[in-house]
Motif scaffolding. Sequence first.
Motif, PDB file in Angstrom:
ATOM      1  N   UNK A  80       9.377 -15.259   7.187  1.00  9.67           N
ATOM      2  CA  UNK A  80       9.679 -14.537   5.946  1.00  9.67           C
ATOM      3  C   UNK A  80       9.466 -13.054   6.194  1.00  9.67           C
ATOM      4  N   UNK A  81      10.375 -12.235   5.692  1.00  8.88           N
ATOM      5  CA  UNK A  81      10.330 -10.799   5.945  1.00  8.88           C
ATOM      6  C   UNK A  81      10.506 -10.031   4.636  1.00  8.88           C
ATOM      7  N   UNK A  82       9.941  -8.824   4.605  1.00  9.66           N
ATOM      8  CA  UNK A  82      10.179  -7.886   3.520  1.00  9.66           C
ATOM      9  C   UNK A  82       9.862  -8.423   2.140  1.00  9.66           C
ATOM     10  N   UNK A  83      10.843  -8.313   1.246  1.00 11.65           N
ATOM     11  CA  UNK A  83      10.657  -8.720  -0.148  1.00 11.65           C
ATOM     12  C   UNK A  83      10.398 -10.211  -0.265  1.00 11.65           C
ATOM     13  N   UNK A  84      11.010 -11.007   0.588  1.00 12.04           N
ATOM     14  CA  UNK A  84      10.763 -12.457   0.562  1.00 12.04           C
ATOM     15  C   UNK A  84       9.305 -12.771   0.864  1.00 12.04           C
ATOM     16  N   UNK A  85       8.733 -12.068   1.827  1.00 10.60           N
ATOM     17  CA  UNK A  85       7.320 -12.253   2.156  1.00 10.60           C
ATOM     18  C   UNK A  85       6.434 -11.841   0.991  1.00 10.60           C
ATOM     19  N   UNK A  86       6.786 -10.741   0.333  1.00 12.52           N
ATOM     20  CA  UNK A  86       6.021 -10.314  -0.831  1.00 12.52           C
ATOM     21  C   UNK A  86       6.078 -11.324  -1.967  1.00 12.52           C
ATOM     22  N   UNK A  87       7.252 -11.947  -2.161  1.00 14.99           N
ATOM     23  CA  UNK A  87       7.371 -12.969  -3.202  1.00 14.99           C
ATOM     24  C   UNK A  87       6.522 -14.202  -2.873  1.00 14.99           C
ATOM     25  N   UNK A  88       6.454 -14.548  -1.592  1.00 19.28           N
ATOM     26  CA  UNK A  88       5.627 -15.698  -1.196  1.00 19.28           C
ATOM     27  C   UNK A  88       4.158 -15.422  -1.481  1.00 19.28           C
ATOM     28  N   UNK A  89       3.719 -14.214  -1.184  1.00 16.84           N
ATOM     29  CA  UNK A  89       2.313 -13.864  -1.423  1.00 16.84           C
ATOM     30  C   UNK A  89       1.965 -13.860  -2.907  1.00 16.84           C
ATOM     31  N   UNK A  90       2.969 -13.718  -3.760  1.00 17.96           N
ATOM     32  CA  UNK A  90       2.728 -13.715  -5.203  1.00 17.96           C
ATOM     33  C   UNK A  90       2.809 -15.113  -5.825  1.00 17.96           C
ATOM     34  N   UNK A  91       3.154 -16.123  -5.041  1.00 24.29           N
ATOM     35  CA  UNK A  91       3.263 -17.467  -5.586  1.00 24.29           C
ATOM     36  C   UNK A  91       1.876 -18.069  -5.818  1.00 24.29           C
ATOM     37  N   UNK A  92       1.823 -19.015  -6.735  1.00 25.65           N
ATOM     38  CA  UNK A  92       0.550 -19.677  -7.041  1.00 25.65           C
ATOM     39  C   UNK A  92       0.087 -20.548  -5.885  1.00 25.65           C
ATOM     40  N   UNK A  93       1.044 -21.124  -5.127  1.00 26.39           N
ATOM     41  CA  UNK A  93       0.661 -21.962  -3.992  1.00 26.39           C
ATOM     42  C   UNK A  93      -0.110 -21.167  -2.947  1.00 26.39           C
ATOM     43  N   UNK A  94       0.390 -19.961  -2.646  1.00 29.31           N
ATOM     44  CA  UNK A  94      -0.288 -19.140  -1.645  1.00 29.31           C
ATOM     45  C   UNK A  94      -1.655 -18.680  -2.148  1.00 29.31           C
ATOM     46  N   UNK A  95      -1.693 -18.150  -3.355  1.00 26.32           N
ATOM     47  CA  UNK A  95      -2.948 -17.611  -3.901  1.00 26.32           C
ATOM     48  C   UNK A  95      -4.001 -18.702  -4.003  1.00 26.32           C
ATOM     49  N   UNK A 108       0.827  -1.200   0.000  1.00 24.99           N
ATOM     50  CA  UNK A 108       0.000   0.000   0.000  1.00 24.99           C
ATOM     51  C   UNK A 108       0.865   1.256   0.000  1.00 24.99           C
ATOM     52  N   UNK A 109       0.555   2.235  -0.878  1.00 25.58           N
ATOM     53  CA  UNK A 109       1.354   3.482  -0.897  1.00 25.58           C
ATOM     54  C   UNK A 109       1.116   4.362   0.319  1.00 25.58           C
ATOM     55  N   UNK A 110       0.006   4.130   1.029  1.00 26.01           N
ATOM     56  CA  UNK A 110      -0.296   4.944   2.205  1.00 26.01           C
ATOM     57  C   UNK A 110       0.344   4.411   3.478  1.00 26.01           C
ATOM     58  N   UNK A 111       1.042   3.274   3.375  1.00 25.27           N
ATOM     59  CA  UNK A 111       1.609   2.658   4.581  1.00 25.27           C
ATOM     60  C   UNK A 111       2.810   3.427   5.117  1.00 25.27           C
ATOM     61  N   UNK A 112       3.605   4.049   4.233  1.00 24.29           N
ATOM     62  CA  UNK A 112       4.810   4.795   4.630  1.00 24.29           C
ATOM     63  C   UNK A 112       5.761   3.922   5.456  1.00 24.29           C
ATOM     64  N   UNK A 113       6.050   2.770   4.932  1.00 24.54           N
ATOM     65  CA  UNK A 113       6.944   1.838   5.621  1.00 24.54           C
ATOM     66  C   UNK A 113       8.386   2.166   5.241  1.00 24.54           C
ATOM     67  N   UNK A 114       9.175   2.537   6.224  1.00 16.32           N
ATOM     68  CA  UNK A 114      10.572   2.900   5.963  1.00 16.32           C
ATOM     69  C   UNK A 114      11.495   1.683   5.934  1.00 16.32           C
ATOM     70  N   UNK A 115      11.113   0.646   6.668  1.00 11.19           N
ATOM     71  CA  UNK A 115      11.957  -0.554   6.723  1.00 11.19           C
ATOM     72  C   UNK A 115      11.089  -1.788   6.477  1.00 11.19           C
ATOM     73  N   UNK A 116      10.908  -2.165   5.214  1.00 11.97           N
ATOM     74  CA  UNK A 116      10.053  -3.331   4.918  1.00 11.97           C
ATOM     75  C   UNK A 116      10.588  -4.628   5.501  1.00 11.97           C
ATOM     76  N   UNK A 117      11.907  -4.724   5.685  1.00 11.82           N
ATOM     77  CA  UNK A 117      12.457  -5.969   6.213  1.00 11.82           C
ATOM     78  C   UNK A 117      12.065  -6.221   7.668  1.00 11.82           C
ATOM     79  N   UNK A 118      11.555  -5.197   8.319  1.00  9.99           N
ATOM     80  CA  UNK A 118      11.136  -5.386   9.712  1.00  9.99           C
ATOM     81  C   UNK A 118       9.750  -6.027   9.819  1.00  9.99           C
TER      82      UNK A 118
END
Length: 291
Positions: A207-222, A177-187
């Motif tokens: 899973x943290x940050x970009x790794x978590x985002x990649x998991x959410x984009x996988x077909x297994x999760x969806x 979300x662009x409204x989140x204003x997250x400065x440290x996604x890895x946290x």
Amino acid sequence: MDGTKPAMESNAEETQDEGQESKGCFECCIKCLGGVPYASLVATILCFSGVALFCGCGHVALTGTLTMLENHFSRVTTDHATLALVIQIFQYIIYGIASFFFVYAIILLAEGFYTTSAVKKELQSDFKTTVCGRCITAFFMFLTYILALAFFAIFGLAAIPVFLFFNMWNTCAAMKSPDANITSPDSICVDVRQYGIIPWNATPGKACGATLGDICNTSEFYLSYHLYIVAFAGAGATVIALIHYLMILAANWAYLRSAVSTHEYQDIKTKDDQDVEAEARSKEGQNSSYS
């Protein structure tokens, strides 16, 4: 003129016969439709649909969940060996549930046909329902009540994976979300070890940050997330079907009891009328002998 008259009479007779035949077919269709237990039929369709959704989607979702955990949260096989065994047991249970409810729904539908015809014959003729038939209806009513409670518990358990996947999906959506204003996604992390799915020594376990985002984009999760939702809805539909069955069985049992009471009352009334008539005849015979 003499030749046309018999032909006209034969045509009229054929038309009359066709009309009587069509009328007989129509009455037969109405009679057959009148014997269909529509409430049991609706409950059976709902039960088949709910069990099919719950078992089919739940089986595939469990497989996808295990694949996702193996690829992203627990790369050592021994760490999730217990979970793999539990998922396999659940899948075998799903096979049993699907087979059992397929047979049980057909039995309840057949019982609905039997009860509908029995009540009509009881009210319209000298047909009498047996004690065994009423006991069978009472037994199915008790068994359906137990199954409704059991599937209500399954319905509650089916909400757990939906809740876990929703939290994970909501976390990923907050990161994007662009409204989140997250400065440290890895946290921002999702640690599945806190849910007791895998042991605390499992690696990486979270899973943290970009790794978590990649998991959410996988077909297994969806796919698993949406299949769990459909399985949850299927479990709810099955609970509604079982409650529907329970109301039908209770009503059928009450109708059978009422029909038996009505038949017993008619038998007693007929016997009393016969006694009164016999007594009146005996009095008439005595009066005639005196005269």
